[in-house]
Design a protein around this motif. Structure first.
Motif, PDB file in Angstrom:
ATOM      1  N   LEU A 265       0.934  -1.214  -0.006  1.00 57.02           N
ATOM      2  CA  LEU A 265      -0.067  -0.041  -0.012  1.00 57.02           C
ATOM      3  C   LEU A 265       0.823   1.222   0.065  1.00 57.02           C
ATOM      4  O   LEU A 265       1.684   1.362   0.831  1.00 57.02           O
ATOM      5  CB  LEU A 265      -0.919  -0.163   1.358  1.00 57.02           C
ATOM      6  CG  LEU A 265      -1.902   1.160   1.467  1.00 57.02           C
ATOM      7  CD1 LEU A 265      -2.902   0.756   0.231  1.00 57.02           C
ATOM      8  CD2 LEU A 265      -2.622   1.072   2.857  1.00 57.02           C
ATOM      9  N   PRO A 266       0.557   2.170  -0.805  1.00 64.24           N
ATOM     10  CA  PRO A 266       1.424   3.310  -1.035  1.00 64.24           C
ATOM     11  C   PRO A 266       0.956   4.433   0.136  1.00 64.24           C
ATOM     12  O   PRO A 266       0.204   5.271  -0.139  1.00 64.24           O
ATOM     13  CB  PRO A 266       0.977   3.833  -2.387  1.00 64.24           C
ATOM     14  CG  PRO A 266      -0.281   3.458  -2.788  1.00 64.24           C
ATOM     15  CD  PRO A 266      -0.036   2.127  -2.085  1.00 64.24           C
ATOM     16  N   VAL A 267       1.350   4.238   1.216  1.00 69.56           N
ATOM     17  CA  VAL A 267       1.027   4.889   2.280  1.00 69.56           C
ATOM     18  C   VAL A 267       1.219   6.536   2.313  1.00 69.56           C
ATOM     19  O   VAL A 267       0.270   7.050   2.485  1.00 69.56           O
ATOM     20  CB  VAL A 267       1.409   4.606   3.727  1.00 69.56           C
ATOM     21  CG1 VAL A 267       1.382   5.319   5.159  1.00 69.56           C
ATOM     22  CG2 VAL A 267       1.281   3.029   3.938  1.00 69.56           C
ATOM     23  N   ARG A 268       2.352   6.853   1.793  1.00 68.96           N
ATOM     24  CA  ARG A 268       2.727   8.331   1.806  1.00 68.96           C
ATOM     25  C   ARG A 268       1.727   8.842   0.683  1.00 68.96           C
ATOM     26  O   ARG A 268       1.377  10.227   0.900  1.00 68.96           O
ATOM     27  CB  ARG A 268       4.066   8.571   1.432  1.00 68.96           C
ATOM     28  CG  ARG A 268       4.539   9.895   1.325  1.00 68.96           C
ATOM     29  CD  ARG A 268       6.144  10.022   1.382  1.00 68.96           C
ATOM     30  NE  ARG A 268       6.328  11.462   1.562  1.00 68.96           N
ATOM     31  CZ  ARG A 268       6.576  12.138   2.722  1.00 68.96           C
ATOM     32  NH1 ARG A 268       6.606  11.341   3.841  1.00 68.96           N
ATOM     33  NH2 ARG A 268       7.012  13.207   2.736  1.00 68.96           N
ATOM     34  N   ALA A 269       1.571   8.285  -0.480  1.00 69.35           N
ATOM     35  CA  ALA A 269       0.891   8.976  -1.375  1.00 69.35           C
ATOM     36  C   ALA A 269      -0.830   9.102  -1.053  1.00 69.35           C
ATOM     37  O   ALA A 269      -1.434   9.855  -1.158  1.00 69.35           O
ATOM     38  CB  ALA A 269       0.785   7.953  -2.748  1.00 69.35           C
ATOM     39  N   CYS A 270      -1.553   8.094  -0.340  1.00 71.13           N
ATOM     40  CA  CYS A 270      -2.527   8.044   0.334  1.00 71.13           C
ATOM     41  C   CYS A 270      -2.813   9.306   1.521  1.00 71.13           C
ATOM     42  O   CYS A 270      -3.729   9.731   1.361  1.00 71.13           O
ATOM     43  CB  CYS A 270      -2.939   6.646   1.117  1.00 71.13           C
ATOM     44  SG  CYS A 270      -3.038   5.227  -0.168  1.00 71.13           S
ATOM     45  N   MET A 271      -1.595   9.340   2.199  1.00 69.74           N
ATOM     46  CA  MET A 271      -1.757  10.370   3.099  1.00 69.74           C
ATOM     47  C   MET A 271      -1.721  11.868   2.539  1.00 69.74           C
ATOM     48  O   MET A 271      -2.381  12.783   2.927  1.00 69.74           O
ATOM     49  CB  MET A 271      -0.503  10.461   4.148  1.00 69.74           C
ATOM     50  CG  MET A 271      -0.551   9.102   5.077  1.00 69.74           C
ATOM     51  SD  MET A 271       0.826   8.964   5.995  1.00 69.74           S
ATOM     52  CE  MET A 271       1.356  10.413   6.807  1.00 69.74           C
ATOM     53  N   SER A 272      -0.965  12.266   1.353  1.00 67.01           N
ATOM     54  CA  SER A 272      -0.788  13.360   0.818  1.00 67.01           C
ATOM     55  C   SER A 272      -2.212  13.440  -0.075  1.00 67.01           C
ATOM     56  O   SER A 272      -2.441  14.602  -0.011  1.00 67.01           O
ATOM     57  CB  SER A 272       0.450  13.227  -0.531  1.00 67.01           C
ATOM     58  OG  SER A 272       1.701  12.894   0.293  1.00 67.01           O
ATOM     59  N   ALA A 273      -2.842  12.465  -0.175  1.00 69.32           N
ATOM     60  CA  ALA A 273      -4.164  12.631  -1.106  1.00 69.32           C
ATOM     61  C   ALA A 273      -5.222  12.822  -0.033  1.00 69.32           C
ATOM     62  O   ALA A 273      -6.388  12.936  -0.413  1.00 69.32           O
ATOM     63  CB  ALA A 273      -4.476  11.618  -1.953  1.00 69.32           C
ATOM     64  N   ASN A 274      -5.198  12.752   1.363  1.00 70.82           N
ATOM     65  CA  ASN A 274      -6.018  12.950   2.289  1.00 70.82           C
ATOM     66  C   ASN A 274      -7.127  11.841   2.071  1.00 70.82           C
ATOM     67  O   ASN A 274      -8.161  12.069   2.264  1.00 70.82           O
ATOM     68  CB  ASN A 274      -6.702  14.419   2.183  1.00 70.82           C
ATOM     69  CG  ASN A 274      -7.667  14.562   3.617  1.00 70.82           C
ATOM     70  OD1 ASN A 274      -7.231  13.720   4.586  1.00 70.82           O
ATOM     71  ND2 ASN A 274      -8.466  15.425   3.561  1.00 70.82           N
TER      72      ASN A 274
END
Length: 75
Positions: free
Chosen positions: A2-11
């Motif tokens: 799971l791309p955690v950082r990308a998910c966090m950046s995309a809220n």
């Protein structure tokens, strides 16, 4: 993975459901109901909430309150 950082950046909010304990008959019924809803055209996309840049505070409040759908700020 799971791309955690990308998910966090995309809220992005992810919610997981484990189906291992669900009886097969219930899974088959759910699949049939979803298929029927898709065929009938009654499933829709999530709502989009658009805010002009001047209303950035309102956009943040909407996102922080957990509004259903997407919050978009238009420059």
């Amino acid at each position: 993975m799971l791309p955690v950082r990308a998910c966090m950046s995309a809220n992005l909010t992810l919610k997981f459901v484990l189906l291992y304990g669900v009886p097969m008959a219930a899974l088959e019924k759910a699949a049939a109901d979803i298929t029927a809803a898709l065929a009938a055209g009654v499933l829709t996309g999530l709502p989009v909430h658009k805010f002009p840049l001047a209303d950035i505070a309102a956009a943040h409040e909407a996102a922080e309150s957990g509004v259903l759908g997407k919050v978009i700020v238009i420059p």
